[in-house]
Design a protein around this motif. Sequence first.
Motif, PDB file in Angstrom:
ATOM      1  N   ASP A 114       0.859  -1.182   0.000  1.00  0.00           N
ATOM      2  CA  ASP A 114       0.000   0.000   0.000  1.00  0.00           C
ATOM      3  C   ASP A 114       0.896   1.233   0.000  1.00  0.00           C
ATOM      4  OD1 ASP A 114      -1.732   2.052   0.415  1.00  0.00           O
ATOM      5  OD2 ASP A 114      -2.565   1.308   2.301  1.00  0.00           O
ATOM      6  N   PRO A 115       1.070   1.875  -1.154  1.00  0.00           N
ATOM      7  CA  PRO A 115       2.007   3.008  -1.238  1.00  0.00           C
ATOM      8  C   PRO A 115       1.655   4.172  -0.317  1.00  0.00           C
ATOM      9  CG  PRO A 115       1.432   2.222  -3.428  1.00  0.00           C
ATOM     10  CD  PRO A 115       0.487   1.550  -2.469  1.00  0.00           C
ATOM     11  N   GLN A 116       0.417   4.206   0.208  1.00  0.00           N
ATOM     12  CA  GLN A 116       0.019   5.326   1.059  1.00  0.00           C
ATOM     13  C   GLN A 116       0.358   5.111   2.528  1.00  0.00           C
ATOM     14  OE1 GLN A 116      -3.818   7.218   0.054  1.00  0.00           O
ATOM     15  NE2 GLN A 116      -4.140   5.485  -1.321  1.00  0.00           N
ATOM     16  N   SER A 117       0.673   3.880   2.900  1.00  0.00           N
ATOM     17  CA  SER A 117       0.808   3.549   4.314  1.00  0.00           C
ATOM     18  C   SER A 117       2.265   3.590   4.778  1.00  0.00           C
ATOM     19  CB  SER A 117       0.233   2.155   4.574  1.00  0.00           C
ATOM     20  OG  SER A 117       0.473   1.762   5.905  1.00  0.00           O
ATOM     21  N   THR A 118       2.472   4.132   5.982  1.00  0.00           N
ATOM     22  CA  THR A 118       3.782   4.055   6.635  1.00  0.00           C
ATOM     23  C   THR A 118       3.659   3.341   7.985  1.00  0.00           C
ATOM     24  OG1 THR A 118       3.474   6.243   7.662  1.00  0.00           O
ATOM     25  CG2 THR A 118       4.604   6.168   5.522  1.00  0.00           C
ATOM     26  N   GLN A 283      11.510  -9.438   0.831  1.00  0.00           N
ATOM     27  CA  GLN A 283      10.860 -10.671   1.283  1.00  0.00           C
ATOM     28  C   GLN A 283      10.407 -11.509   0.090  1.00  0.00           C
ATOM     29  OE1 GLN A 283       7.707  -9.474   4.057  1.00  0.00           O
ATOM     30  NE2 GLN A 283       9.025 -10.152   5.719  1.00  0.00           N
ATOM     31  N   ILE A 284       9.828 -10.853  -0.899  1.00  0.00           N
ATOM     32  CA  ILE A 284       9.388 -11.555  -2.112  1.00  0.00           C
ATOM     33  C   ILE A 284      10.596 -12.192  -2.801  1.00  0.00           C
ATOM     34  CG2 ILE A 284       8.355 -11.241  -4.397  1.00  0.00           C
ATOM     35  CD1 ILE A 284       6.705  -8.920  -3.110  1.00  0.00           C
ATOM     36  N   ALA A 285      11.720 -11.468  -2.811  1.00  0.00           N
ATOM     37  CA  ALA A 285      12.948 -12.004  -3.415  1.00  0.00           C
ATOM     38  C   ALA A 285      13.432 -13.238  -2.664  1.00  0.00           C
ATOM     39  CB  ALA A 285      14.039 -10.927  -3.423  1.00  0.00           C
ATOM     40  N   MET A 286      13.313 -13.221  -1.350  1.00  0.00           N
ATOM     41  CA  MET A 286      13.741 -14.367  -0.547  1.00  0.00           C
ATOM     42  C   MET A 286      12.855 -15.583  -0.818  1.00  0.00           C
ATOM     43  SD  MET A 286      14.796 -14.294   3.442  1.00  0.00           S
ATOM     44  CE  MET A 286      15.102 -15.776   4.396  1.00  0.00           C
ATOM     45  N   LEU A 287      11.546 -15.366  -0.950  1.00  0.00           N
ATOM     46  CA  LEU A 287      10.644 -16.471  -1.305  1.00  0.00           C
ATOM     47  C   LEU A 287      10.944 -16.966  -2.718  1.00  0.00           C
ATOM     48  CD1 LEU A 287       9.063 -15.571   1.263  1.00  0.00           C
ATOM     49  CD2 LEU A 287       6.974 -16.108   0.000  1.00  0.00           C
ATOM     50  N   HIS A 288      11.212 -16.031  -3.611  1.00  0.00           N
ATOM     51  CA  HIS A 288      11.534 -16.378  -5.000  1.00  0.00           C
ATOM     52  C   HIS A 288      12.758 -17.294  -5.043  1.00  0.00           C
ATOM     53  CE1 HIS A 288      11.716 -15.851  -9.346  1.00  0.00           C
ATOM     54  NE2 HIS A 288      12.983 -15.476  -9.254  1.00  0.00           N
ATOM     55  N   ALA A 289      13.731 -17.009  -4.191  1.00  0.00           N
ATOM     56  CA  ALA A 289      14.932 -17.844  -4.126  1.00  0.00           C
ATOM     57  C   ALA A 289      14.617 -19.242  -3.598  1.00  0.00           C
ATOM     58  CB  ALA A 289      15.974 -17.178  -3.235  1.00  0.00           C
ATOM     59  N   CYS A 290      13.485 -19.370  -2.881  1.00  0.00           N
ATOM     60  CA  CYS A 290      13.028 -20.674  -2.374  1.00  0.00           C
ATOM     61  C   CYS A 290      12.012 -21.308  -3.317  1.00  0.00           C
ATOM     62  CB  CYS A 290      12.404 -20.516  -0.993  1.00  0.00           C
ATOM     63  SG  CYS A 290      13.506 -19.883   0.276  1.00  0.00           S
ATOM     64  N   ASN A 291      11.921 -20.781  -4.564  1.00  0.00           N
ATOM     65  CA  ASN A 291      10.985 -21.287  -5.577  1.00  0.00           C
ATOM     66  C   ASN A 291       9.522 -21.110  -5.167  1.00  0.00           C
ATOM     67  OD1 ASN A 291      13.026 -22.192  -7.417  1.00  0.00           O
ATOM     68  ND2 ASN A 291      13.368 -23.942  -6.056  1.00  0.00           N
ATOM     69  N   LYS A 292       9.241 -20.013  -4.467  1.00  0.00           N
ATOM     70  CA  LYS A 292       7.865 -19.691  -4.108  1.00  0.00           C
ATOM     71  C   LYS A 292       7.531 -18.325  -4.682  1.00  0.00           C
ATOM     72  CE  LYS A 292       7.798 -22.386   0.148  1.00  0.00           C
ATOM     73  NZ  LYS A 292       7.532 -22.378   1.606  1.00  0.00           N
ATOM     74  N   GLU A 293       6.559 -18.303  -5.593  1.00  0.00           N
ATOM     75  CA  GLU A 293       6.170 -17.042  -6.224  1.00  0.00           C
ATOM     76  C   GLU A 293       5.022 -16.399  -5.448  1.00  0.00           C
ATOM     77  OE1 GLU A 293       8.368 -16.430  -8.053  1.00  0.00           O
ATOM     78  OE2 GLU A 293       9.055 -18.266  -8.989  1.00  0.00           O
ATOM     79  N   THR A 294       5.058 -15.091  -5.349  1.00  0.00           N
ATOM     80  CA  THR A 294       4.124 -14.344  -4.520  1.00  0.00           C
ATOM     81  C   THR A 294       3.115 -13.589  -5.379  1.00  0.00           C
ATOM     82  OG1 THR A 294       5.947 -14.021  -2.968  1.00  0.00           O
ATOM     83  CG2 THR A 294       3.997 -12.675  -2.637  1.00  0.00           C
ATOM     84  N   VAL A 295       1.857 -13.601  -4.935  1.00  0.00           N
ATOM     85  CA  VAL A 295       0.838 -12.733  -5.524  1.00  0.00           C
ATOM     86  C   VAL A 295       0.888 -11.404  -4.774  1.00  0.00           C
ATOM     87  CG1 VAL A 295      -1.642 -12.363  -5.814  1.00  0.00           C
ATOM     88  CG2 VAL A 295      -0.642 -14.604  -6.312  1.00  0.00           C
ATOM     89  N   VAL A 296       0.937 -10.307  -5.519  1.00  0.00           N
ATOM     90  CA  VAL A 296       1.110  -8.984  -4.916  1.00  0.00           C
ATOM     91  C   VAL A 296      -0.092  -8.104  -5.233  1.00  0.00           C
ATOM     92  CG1 VAL A 296       2.540  -6.902  -4.863  1.00  0.00           C
ATOM     93  CG2 VAL A 296       3.623  -9.151  -5.056  1.00  0.00           C
ATOM     94  N   LEU A 297      -0.610  -7.447  -4.205  1.00  0.00           N
ATOM     95  CA  LEU A 297      -1.687  -6.479  -4.356  1.00  0.00           C
ATOM     96  C   LEU A 297      -1.111  -5.084  -4.208  1.00  0.00           C
ATOM     97  CD1 LEU A 297      -4.376  -8.185  -2.039  1.00  0.00           C
ATOM     98  CD2 LEU A 297      -3.878  -8.651  -4.458  1.00  0.00           C
ATOM     99  N   LEU A 298      -1.296  -4.268  -5.243  1.00  0.00           N
ATOM    100  CA  LEU A 298      -0.796  -2.883  -5.241  1.00  0.00           C
ATOM    101  C   LEU A 298      -1.985  -1.938  -5.327  1.00  0.00           C
ATOM    102  CD1 LEU A 298       2.273  -2.774  -7.677  1.00  0.00           C
ATOM    103  CD2 LEU A 298       2.231  -2.030  -5.309  1.00  0.00           C
ATOM    104  N   ASP A 299      -2.342  -1.346  -4.214  1.00  0.00           N
ATOM    105  CA  ASP A 299      -3.530  -0.499  -4.181  1.00  0.00           C
ATOM    106  C   ASP A 299      -3.169   0.963  -4.437  1.00  0.00           C
ATOM    107  OD1 ASP A 299      -6.245   0.021  -3.893  1.00  0.00           O
ATOM    108  OD2 ASP A 299      -6.092   0.347  -1.733  1.00  0.00           O
ATOM    109  N   ASP A 300      -3.840   1.543  -5.436  1.00  0.00           N
ATOM    110  CA  ASP A 300      -3.676   2.969  -5.752  1.00  0.00           C
ATOM    111  C   ASP A 300      -2.222   3.310  -6.052  1.00  0.00           C
ATOM    112  OD1 ASP A 300      -4.770   5.385  -6.286  1.00  0.00           O
ATOM    113  OD2 ASP A 300      -5.188   5.956  -4.217  1.00  0.00           O
TER     114      ASP A 300
END
Length: 360
Positions: A114-118, A283-300
């Motif tokens: 969520d690009p709006q959240s900190t 984190q996604i890169a670390m899963l990718h290195a473990c052969n696990k692909e991630t679904v990503v939600l990008l809001d706004d």
Amino acid sequence: MHIARLHVERVRNLKTVALAELQPFNVFYGRNGSGKTSVLEAIHLLATGRSFRTHIPKNYIQHDAPDAIVFAQSAADKIGMQKMQSGEQLIKVNGDLVATQGQLAKILPLQLIDPQSTDIIDHGAKPRRQMLDWMMFHVEPEFYHAWQHYSRALKQRNSLLKSRRSLSLAELEPWNRMLSDYGEILHSQRAGAVEQWKHYFQQDLQRLLPDLEISLEYSPGFHSATGLLHDLAASHHKDLERRYTECGPHRADLRLKTPQGPADAVLSRGQKKLLIMALKLSQIAMLHACNKETVVLLDDLTAELDLTAQQRLIGRLSQLGSQVFITTLDHESVQHHLHEMSIAYQLFKVENGTVQIAEQ
């Protein structure tokens, strides 16, 4: 799991949504209130059992409807969830009822950006600990088992502290030992994973904030040199006064530091957003290195990020093999990025709760 088909019923204002032949990138555009974010919310509900907008099911289940349904299919799996107004749910994997949400989460690793959240930086340790444990769940097979046992022991110990005004150290000894045994396992697993994560984090930090020096440090929630059992005994009287367990892995944190001080105090709002993206991308890169692909939600996506940041984020997610669902008011900018990088995508127009394929 990459989603090839998605079916949604009775989530907020969405009429029956049936999407087929979904692509690596899927872009949903429309006016505010049209239902764009509700599509992401439905996917989040399926993967995690909860909405990222509210904790109350009746707030996302359509008014006067008894339930909401989300179903997804990949090349290998079919998963579905029926969520009732009461909060109860039915979960199916390949046609079979399953007992826990964890089985869906294993099949569908999901990251919300969520690009709006900190919040992860500004709102205390809990969201950072949750982010760490999301990664642990997917990269460390034994983590969930240890976490369940630790959580049960913690709940029982806290219940005992609340129910009794006076407890001797001997009376708490069985719970202290159980907490210590499983807490030390959690600590060892987390510490090892964070050491690996730091490598990926520094790589993505360089891509998004090349001029900043930021370190990622793991704080276990107790003194690891003396051990959790020692700390539980040492904090006995304080725990009795407070009536809860003060130390342990449930108090762990990830500390983000710059040479000038803590990231939350030093960085600008824009820098914090990019830092959060670096954390999640790594984190996604670390899963990718473990052969696990991630679904990503990008809001706004286009609301808060400049064109350069948008392009870097999209390019990195494509490089990591993620399937991405994007909502935006400015679909032309997103299309421009996707065309420039030759990324396969599908464009959807959302209007008054209906979702239709749009011309590219």
